[in-house]
Design an enzyme around this catalytic site. Sequence first.
Site, PDB file in Angstrom:
ATOM      1  N   ARG A  67      11.610  -5.320   5.401  1.00  0.00           N
ATOM      2  CA  ARG A  67      11.311  -3.901   5.089  1.00  0.00           C
ATOM      3  C   ARG A  67      12.247  -2.959   5.854  1.00  0.00           C
ATOM      4  O   ARG A  67      12.525  -3.156   7.026  1.00  0.00           O
ATOM      5  CB  ARG A  67       9.858  -3.594   5.481  1.00  0.00           C
ATOM      6  CG  ARG A  67       9.523  -2.100   5.384  1.00  0.00           C
ATOM      7  CD  ARG A  67       8.057  -1.836   5.309  1.00  0.00           C
ATOM      8  NE  ARG A  67       7.309  -2.253   6.490  1.00  0.00           N
ATOM      9  CZ  ARG A  67       5.979  -2.199   6.561  1.00  0.00           C
ATOM     10  NH1 ARG A  67       5.275  -1.763   5.531  1.00  0.00           N
ATOM     11  NH2 ARG A  67       5.355  -2.590   7.656  1.00  0.00           N
ATOM     12  N   ARG A 109      11.160  -1.110  11.353  1.00  0.00           N
ATOM     13  CA  ARG A 109      10.056  -0.812  12.260  1.00  0.00           C
ATOM     14  C   ARG A 109      10.003  -1.819  13.408  1.00  0.00           C
ATOM     15  O   ARG A 109      10.218  -3.009  13.215  1.00  0.00           O
ATOM     16  CB  ARG A 109       8.726  -0.855  11.497  1.00  0.00           C
ATOM     17  CG  ARG A 109       8.385   0.450  10.845  1.00  0.00           C
ATOM     18  CD  ARG A 109       7.197   0.352   9.916  1.00  0.00           C
ATOM     19  NE  ARG A 109       6.026  -0.297  10.485  1.00  0.00           N
ATOM     20  CZ  ARG A 109       4.849  -0.347   9.870  1.00  0.00           C
ATOM     21  NH1 ARG A 109       4.702   0.234   8.681  1.00  0.00           N
ATOM     22  NH2 ARG A 109       3.832  -0.954  10.416  1.00  0.00           N
ATOM     23  N   ARG A 115      -0.597  -9.018  13.678  1.00  0.00           N
ATOM     24  CA  ARG A 115      -1.193  -8.025  12.763  1.00  0.00           C
ATOM     25  C   ARG A 115      -2.020  -8.714  11.675  1.00  0.00           C
ATOM     26  O   ARG A 115      -3.055  -8.195  11.261  1.00  0.00           O
ATOM     27  CB  ARG A 115      -0.082  -7.144  12.158  1.00  0.00           C
ATOM     28  CG  ARG A 115       0.458  -6.135  13.183  1.00  0.00           C
ATOM     29  CD  ARG A 115       1.849  -5.647  12.851  1.00  0.00           C
ATOM     30  NE  ARG A 115       1.915  -4.884  11.646  1.00  0.00           N
ATOM     31  CZ  ARG A 115       3.018  -4.736  10.914  1.00  0.00           C
ATOM     32  NH1 ARG A 115       4.157  -5.309  11.305  1.00  0.00           N
ATOM     33  NH2 ARG A 115       3.004  -4.003   9.838  1.00  0.00           N
ATOM     34  N   ARG A 161      -9.659   0.821   8.595  1.00  0.00           N
ATOM     35  CA  ARG A 161      -9.276  -0.543   8.945  1.00  0.00           C
ATOM     36  C   ARG A 161     -10.400  -1.266   9.682  1.00  0.00           C
ATOM     37  O   ARG A 161     -10.243  -2.436  10.004  1.00  0.00           O
ATOM     38  CB  ARG A 161      -8.048  -0.507   9.848  1.00  0.00           C
ATOM     39  CG  ARG A 161      -6.736  -0.787   9.105  1.00  0.00           C
ATOM     40  CD  ARG A 161      -5.650  -0.522  10.105  1.00  0.00           C
ATOM     41  NE  ARG A 161      -4.447  -1.256   9.921  1.00  0.00           N
ATOM     42  CZ  ARG A 161      -3.316  -0.707   9.469  1.00  0.00           C
ATOM     43  NH1 ARG A 161      -3.287   0.536   9.046  1.00  0.00           N
ATOM     44  NH2 ARG A 161      -2.216  -1.423   9.411  1.00  0.00           N
ATOM     45  N   LYS A 166       0.832  -1.219   0.000  1.00  0.00           N
ATOM     46  CA  LYS A 166       0.000   0.000   0.000  1.00  0.00           C
ATOM     47  C   LYS A 166       0.861   1.262   0.000  1.00  0.00           C
ATOM     48  O   LYS A 166       0.673   2.154  -0.808  1.00  0.00           O
ATOM     49  CB  LYS A 166      -0.926   0.013   1.231  1.00  0.00           C
ATOM     50  CG  LYS A 166      -1.843  -1.200   1.325  1.00  0.00           C
ATOM     51  CD  LYS A 166      -2.739  -1.146   2.552  1.00  0.00           C
ATOM     52  CE  LYS A 166      -2.024  -1.251   3.878  1.00  0.00           C
ATOM     53  NZ  LYS A 166      -1.354  -2.551   4.121  1.00  0.00           N
TER      54      LYS A 166
END
Length: 215
Positions: A127, A160, A171, A88, A13
């Site tokens: 990431r 992160r 998650r 969400r 996204k």
Amino acid sequence: MNLIFLGPPGAGKGTQAKKITEKYGYPQISTGDILRQAVKDKTEMGLKAKSFMDQGKLVPDEVVIGIINDRLHDADCKKGFILDGFPRTVAQAEALGILLDKLGTKIHTVLDLAVEEDELVKRLTGRRTCKKCGMGYHILFTPPAKEGVCGKCGGELYQRDDDNEGTVKKRFQVYREQSEQLGGYYSKTGRYKKLDGTAGIDEVFGKIEEIIGAA
Ligand code: ADP
Ligand code: AMP
């Protein structure tokens, strides 16, 4: 053009939203980025949000709805905007609908990126993000030329806190229980498109351009 990106954590996204911003100029509005900044700045909102984020849970609806309400009133959103990571929950989607009515605008396209969980785990654990400009990288798929250094601005790359395997699994569970149903919610509007997010970044972007060009 007002867009929403849906999809599980790691679906791409933010990556795709940034490419749209770069090419078309619509601002990317990421509730995750705004919350991480608030945590960093130790604001009241950040202190409230931190424990939810660390556990991979959703921050309460009223907090993120407040963020979006403030942000969508900013002048730069008049030309269009890209929502990345919001809504969400169905309650957030309903609040967004009411807010957009008040602002006299609407969502033109909802893009839902589909990627399998095994691939998402690889994407999230690899990431890296630039501390200075927010540019996203992946240690294997899109590594920077110099390890740990942003190729765009020279800033330092970081991982992160919530991109570890344990929190990532939580998650995904939260996504399945609270967010996945938004596909059904928006598919009723006729402005919803589900697309394969497993292709390369540029290929996915090409598909998105076809969709938004036709909208
Ligand atoms: P999201 O915003 O949906 O959580 P990101 O856009 O941050 O996901 O992407 C997660 C990770 O996967 C990043 O490291 C990014 O570089 C990488 N990535 C994004 N899209 C692709 C893709 N199509 N193919 C391979 N890697 C990708
Ligand atoms: P993201 O950067 O989109 O992956 O979001 C990181 C974390 O921020 C999430 O795991 C949530 O804790 C919180 N968050 C971001 N957006 C929302 C939202 N719309 N509703 C609730 N929590 C959110």
